[in-house]
Scaffold this active site. Sequence first.
Site, PDB file in Angstrom:
ATOM      1  N   LEU A  27       0.811  -1.223   0.000  1.00 54.86           N
ATOM      2  CA  LEU A  27       0.000   0.000   0.000  1.00 54.86           C
ATOM      3  C   LEU A  27       0.850   1.281   0.000  1.00 54.86           C
ATOM      4  O   LEU A  27       0.635   2.190  -0.803  1.00 54.86           O
ATOM      5  CB  LEU A  27      -0.924  -0.020   1.231  1.00 54.86           C
ATOM      6  CG  LEU A  27      -1.861   1.163   1.367  1.00 54.86           C
ATOM      7  CD1 LEU A  27      -2.857   1.208   0.229  1.00 54.86           C
ATOM      8  CD2 LEU A  27      -2.606   1.093   2.702  1.00 54.86           C
ATOM      9  N   GLU A  47       9.604  -5.064  -4.896  1.00 50.76           N
ATOM     10  CA  GLU A  47       8.720  -5.805  -3.990  1.00 50.76           C
ATOM     11  C   GLU A  47       9.047  -7.287  -4.106  1.00 50.76           C
ATOM     12  O   GLU A  47       9.098  -7.823  -5.211  1.00 50.76           O
ATOM     13  CB  GLU A  47       7.259  -5.522  -4.376  1.00 50.76           C
ATOM     14  CG  GLU A  47       6.229  -6.479  -3.780  1.00 50.76           C
ATOM     15  CD  GLU A  47       6.242  -6.527  -2.251  1.00 50.76           C
ATOM     16  OE1 GLU A  47       6.106  -5.471  -1.621  1.00 50.76           O
ATOM     17  OE2 GLU A  47       6.407  -7.647  -1.697  1.00 50.76           O
ATOM     18  N   GLN A 127      -7.843  -3.873   0.593  1.00 54.89           N
ATOM     19  CA  GLN A 127      -6.492  -3.530   0.142  1.00 54.89           C
ATOM     20  C   GLN A 127      -6.126  -4.269  -1.149  1.00 54.89           C
ATOM     21  O   GLN A 127      -5.441  -3.723  -2.006  1.00 54.89           O
ATOM     22  CB  GLN A 127      -5.507  -3.876   1.267  1.00 54.89           C
ATOM     23  CG  GLN A 127      -4.147  -3.258   1.127  1.00 54.89           C
ATOM     24  CD  GLN A 127      -3.334  -3.353   2.407  1.00 54.89           C
ATOM     25  OE1 GLN A 127      -3.886  -3.399   3.508  1.00 54.89           O
ATOM     26  NE2 GLN A 127      -2.030  -3.392   2.301  1.00 54.89           N
ATOM     27  N   MET A 151      15.352  -6.199  -2.000  1.00 50.52           N
ATOM     28  CA  MET A 151      16.583  -5.477  -1.673  1.00 50.52           C
ATOM     29  C   MET A 151      17.288  -6.258  -0.567  1.00 50.52           C
ATOM     30  O   MET A 151      16.704  -6.502   0.490  1.00 50.52           O
ATOM     31  CB  MET A 151      16.288  -4.053  -1.193  1.00 50.52           C
ATOM     32  CG  MET A 151      17.581  -3.269  -0.986  1.00 50.52           C
ATOM     33  SD  MET A 151      17.329  -1.607  -0.393  1.00 50.52           S
ATOM     34  CE  MET A 151      17.109  -1.908   1.355  1.00 50.52           C
ATOM     35  N   TYR A 230     -17.578  -5.878  15.469  1.00 53.55           N
ATOM     36  CA  TYR A 230     -16.745  -6.391  16.563  1.00 53.55           C
ATOM     37  C   TYR A 230     -17.504  -7.522  17.232  1.00 53.55           C
ATOM     38  O   TYR A 230     -18.736  -7.472  17.369  1.00 53.55           O
ATOM     39  CB  TYR A 230     -16.474  -5.295  17.602  1.00 53.55           C
ATOM     40  CG  TYR A 230     -15.336  -4.386  17.197  1.00 53.55           C
ATOM     41  CD1 TYR A 230     -14.051  -4.649  17.635  1.00 53.55           C
ATOM     42  CD2 TYR A 230     -15.558  -3.304  16.368  1.00 53.55           C
ATOM     43  CE1 TYR A 230     -12.995  -3.829  17.258  1.00 53.55           C
ATOM     44  CE2 TYR A 230     -14.517  -2.483  15.981  1.00 53.55           C
ATOM     45  CZ  TYR A 230     -13.235  -2.755  16.430  1.00 53.55           C
ATOM     46  OH  TYR A 230     -12.190  -1.957  16.048  1.00 53.55           O
ATOM     47  N   ASP A 320       3.956   1.211   7.751  1.00 48.73           N
ATOM     48  CA  ASP A 320       4.132   0.320   8.907  1.00 48.73           C
ATOM     49  C   ASP A 320       5.600   0.249   9.343  1.00 48.73           C
ATOM     50  O   ASP A 320       5.883  -0.097  10.487  1.00 48.73           O
ATOM     51  CB  ASP A 320       3.634  -1.096   8.577  1.00 48.73           C
ATOM     52  CG  ASP A 320       2.119  -1.225   8.727  1.00 48.73           C
ATOM     53  OD1 ASP A 320       1.449  -0.175   8.810  1.00 48.73           O
ATOM     54  OD2 ASP A 320       1.609  -2.358   8.745  1.00 48.73           O
TER      55      ASP A 320
HETATM   56  C1  LIG Z   1      -6.599  -7.632   9.719  1.00 48.76           C
HETATM   57  C2  LIG Z   1      -6.082  -6.273   9.361  1.00 48.76           C
HETATM   58  C3  LIG Z   1      -6.986  -5.250   9.089  1.00 48.76           C
HETATM   59  C4  LIG Z   1      -6.519  -3.969   8.779  1.00 48.76           C
HETATM   60  N1  LIG Z   1      -7.431  -2.994   8.525  1.00 48.76           N
HETATM   61  C5  LIG Z   1      -7.001  -1.744   8.212  1.00 48.76           C
HETATM   62  C6  LIG Z   1      -7.932  -0.731   7.871  1.00 48.76           C
HETATM   63  O1  LIG Z   1      -9.140  -0.959   7.863  1.00 48.76           O
HETATM   64  N2  LIG Z   1      -7.450   0.504   7.540  1.00 48.76           N
HETATM   65  C7  LIG Z   1      -6.102   0.759   7.509  1.00 48.76           C
HETATM   66  O2  LIG Z   1      -5.713   1.891   7.191  1.00 48.76           O
HETATM   67  N3  LIG Z   1      -5.196  -0.191   7.804  1.00 48.76           N
HETATM   68  C8  LIG Z   1      -5.602  -1.430   8.151  1.00 48.76           C
HETATM   69  N4  LIG Z   1      -4.699  -2.416   8.399  1.00 48.76           N
HETATM   70  C9  LIG Z   1      -3.255  -2.082   8.331  1.00 48.76           C
HETATM   71  C10 LIG Z   1      -2.725  -2.059   6.899  1.00 48.76           C
HETATM   72  O3  LIG Z   1      -2.940  -3.290   6.276  1.00 48.76           O
HETATM   73  C11 LIG Z   1      -1.226  -1.743   6.953  1.00 48.76           C
HETATM   74  O4  LIG Z   1      -1.051  -0.554   7.703  1.00 48.76           O
HETATM   75  C12 LIG Z   1      -0.646  -1.534   5.542  1.00 48.76           C
HETATM   76  O5  LIG Z   1      -0.644  -2.722   4.814  1.00 48.76           O
HETATM   77  C13 LIG Z   1       0.786  -1.019   5.647  1.00 48.76           C
HETATM   78  O6  LIG Z   1       1.311  -0.895   4.365  1.00 48.76           O
HETATM   79  P1  LIG Z   1       2.885  -0.832   4.129  1.00 48.76           P
HETATM   80  O7  LIG Z   1       3.034  -0.704   2.661  1.00 48.76           O
HETATM   81  O8  LIG Z   1       3.472   0.202   5.021  1.00 48.76           O
HETATM   82  O9  LIG Z   1       3.457  -2.207   4.674  1.00 48.76           O
HETATM   83  P2  LIG Z   1       3.150  -3.700   4.224  1.00 48.76           P
HETATM   84  O10 LIG Z   1       1.746  -3.814   3.749  1.00 48.76           O
HETATM   85  O11 LIG Z   1       3.577  -4.559   5.338  1.00 48.76           O
HETATM   86  O12 LIG Z   1       4.078  -3.927   2.979  1.00 48.76           O
HETATM   87  C14 LIG Z   1       5.474  -3.995   3.064  1.00 48.76           C
HETATM   88  C15 LIG Z   1       5.948  -4.659   1.792  1.00 48.76           C
HETATM   89  O13 LIG Z   1       7.357  -4.583   1.714  1.00 48.76           O
HETATM   90  C16 LIG Z   1       7.827  -5.778   1.119  1.00 48.76           C
HETATM   91  N5  LIG Z   1       9.240  -5.911   1.501  1.00 48.76           N
HETATM   92  C17 LIG Z   1       9.754  -5.941   2.755  1.00 48.76           C
HETATM   93  N6  LIG Z   1      11.108  -6.009   2.720  1.00 48.76           N
HETATM   94  C18 LIG Z   1      11.450  -6.011   1.409  1.00 48.76           C
HETATM   95  C19 LIG Z   1      12.711  -6.054   0.740  1.00 48.76           C
HETATM   96  N7  LIG Z   1      13.867  -6.094   1.407  1.00 48.76           N
HETATM   97  N8  LIG Z   1      12.724  -6.061  -0.610  1.00 48.76           N
HETATM   98  C20 LIG Z   1      11.546  -6.011  -1.307  1.00 48.76           C
HETATM   99  N9  LIG Z   1      10.328  -5.965  -0.709  1.00 48.76           N
HETATM  100  C21 LIG Z   1      10.272  -5.949   0.631  1.00 48.76           C
HETATM  101  C22 LIG Z   1       6.941  -6.852   1.685  1.00 48.76           C
HETATM  102  O14 LIG Z   1       6.938  -8.004   0.873  1.00 48.76           O
HETATM  103  C23 LIG Z   1       5.594  -6.135   1.729  1.00 48.76           C
HETATM  104  O15 LIG Z   1       4.821  -6.376   0.582  1.00 48.76           O
HETATM  105  C24 LIG Z   1      -5.126  -3.712   8.722  1.00 48.76           C
HETATM  106  C25 LIG Z   1      -4.219  -4.734   8.979  1.00 48.76           C
HETATM  107  C26 LIG Z   1      -4.685  -6.000   9.290  1.00 48.76           C
HETATM  108  C27 LIG Z   1      -3.685  -7.085   9.563  1.00 48.76           C
END
Ligand SMILES: Cc1cc2nc3c(=O)[nH]c(=O)nc-3n(C[C@H](O)[C@H](O)[C@H](O)COP(=O)(O)OP(=O)(O)OC[C@H]3O[C@@H](n4cnc5c(N)ncnc54)[C@H](O)[C@@H]3O)c2cc1C
Length: 550
Positions: A27, A47, A127, A151, A230, A320
């Site tokens: 995301l 990714e 998502q 990476m 919930y 995150d």
């Molecule tokens: C059950 C559940 C419900 C949720 N509901 C909500 C909601 O309603 N609203 C909301 O805003 N958020 C919600 N969230 C949270 C949301 O899913 C996360 O905050 C979001 O996915 C974070 O995105 P990100 O891109 O920061 O990290 P991530 O989604 O964790 O993505 C990180 C990516 O980096 C990649 N990666 C890591 N290291 C490397 C590397 N060295 N080389 C290449 N690729 C790499 C991984 O493969 C991964 O795809 C929910 C989470 C869960 C578990």
Amino acid sequence: MTNTASTNGSSAEMPHDVPVLIVGGSLVGLTTALLLAARGVRALAVERHAGTAIHPRAGHFQIRTTEILREMGLEDEVRQRSRETYDPEGGIIAVESLAGKELARFVSNLNVGVDDRSPTGRIFIDQDVLEPILRRRAEELGATLRYRSEMTSFEQDADGVRAVIRDLDRGKESEVRAKYLVAADGNRSRVRHALGIEKHGYGVLSRSVTIYFEADCAPYLQGRNSGVFYVMNPRLRGFFRLNRVGQKGFLAINTIGEDVTRDEAVNVSAVMNEELARELLRSAIGVPELPMRVRQIIPWEAEASVATRFQQGRVFIAGDAAHIVPPNGGFGGNTGVQDAHNLAWKLAMVLKGQAGPGLLETYTVERQPVGAFTVDQAYGRYATRVVPERGTDNVKPHADDLIVEIGYQYRSTAIVGASDGPLFVHPDELRGRPGSRAPHVWLERNGERISTLDLFGQSFVVLAGSGGGAWRAAAEKGAGALGLPVDFVQVGGGGLVDVNGKFLDAYGLAPAGAALVRPDGFVAWRAEAAPRDDSELAGVLASILDRSRA
Ligand SMILES: Cc1cc2nc3c(=O)[nH]c(=O)nc-3n(C[C@H](O)[C@H](O)[C@H](O)COP(=O)(O)OP(=O)(O)OC[C@H]3O[C@@H](n4cnc5c(N)ncnc54)[C@H](O)[C@@H]3O)c2cc1C
């Protein structure tokens, strides 16, 4: 984890020299790539997965995120996809079970109170449906996305970052040089670890699971259109997100058993198996013999922590990687999207030589307090909605969702004249204060209704009142002096039509005054009256952009 739904692009050559390398194509990585591309910066995102998300995870997207999607021209498409699965007026309630007693209504309708404050609204969209839309638009605008690409190491020097990227299909490694690196690599961020950036907060709250399933829950929805239910009963605490017809969705489980003060109660993933998953689903639905198909069980940790800083040299962390919250409140992904929005225009201006490195240093200064506040608020919602028995001693006062979404303010060198006082207040109190999100007001341009927010995105904008015509010359002088575009927009006085006569009040301006709005739609500076002299605005811009070091 693999994704066969989308092509992975890993067979293409890896670029060797890019302005920005983004690690992580979920995301926040995708949003960063998209927002940079929209500002003319062709970033490379790597990714390790084979494509975009295959699990719904985030579903509740908030006002600021939909405003950013609107800026990217994606609002209509996202709304349409949302409606295919969810009710736009859905709510958030608590039940003993779907078929059992209703315990509370946290939110009766997702969009109550949004109308006057935003041209968009909150939506539910999964998502795994949203990410391909972001991906397509990012690629259309010139971003390069490489899947099955990891990476494995990086190092930085005064001029840039050198990273090693492994093609996971061919086992081949290549070196990529970038001016900047954005790590959107998730909660376990290896980049954050490598930089030695610490997190603090409430730590891991539960080792949770999400059970993806299909079952006919429609009869038990009882006409309720809630996107989130919930569940609180003696067997479990967690929440359902179900599609509008109640046929499929997921149950996220945070605790099991009656005594949630026991550590075993919060270590759900340690004991989970398909049989237990079925038993818990039956308990949460409240129908013992209901036929169902458990599709997948995914463990995850509910955690509430924030990194102490979001930048080290030429490397930034976002999403995150920078802050992790439990899903309660739906803040996690949304906050990450806002990180990307805050960072993208700054990187673009620095890369174009329009701003000095001090502008990039405002990223941590502006976003870290928002991350910390959001962690507090998400923790509070977890504590009160999921495990109230654990007490509320370290729970911070509850802030209205609108405060978390659009009531935060920035105080940094990229804001001139920010007020003292609380950083987080109800948006109605902000009235265009420097450091706050520029308010939404309906305007008319050539007979077309637009929002003030539709004026922002690419350039700084001088937004003047009906008697503020003198600001045009100031904007032109500022643009000329700094060699960058500065838009001038007058509301009233022959300019755009202030449809409901709310503009001056919403922006806290006198008719001769003006607000300077940044490309991310935040008020950078405000002058309540006519310009003192033509170079005043140029001076303000030079200070915001750290021009002495550009
Ligand atoms: C059950 C559940 C419900 C949720 N509901 C909500 C909601 O309603 N609203 C909301 O805003 N958020 C919600 N969230 C949270 C949301 O899913 C996360 O905050 C979001 O996915 C974070 O995105 P990100 O891109 O920061 O990290 P991530 O989604 O964790 O993505 C990180 C990516 O980096 C990649 N990666 C890591 N290291 C490397 C590397 N060295 N080389 C290449 N690729 C790499 C991984 O493969 C991964 O795809 C929910 C989470 C869960 C578990």
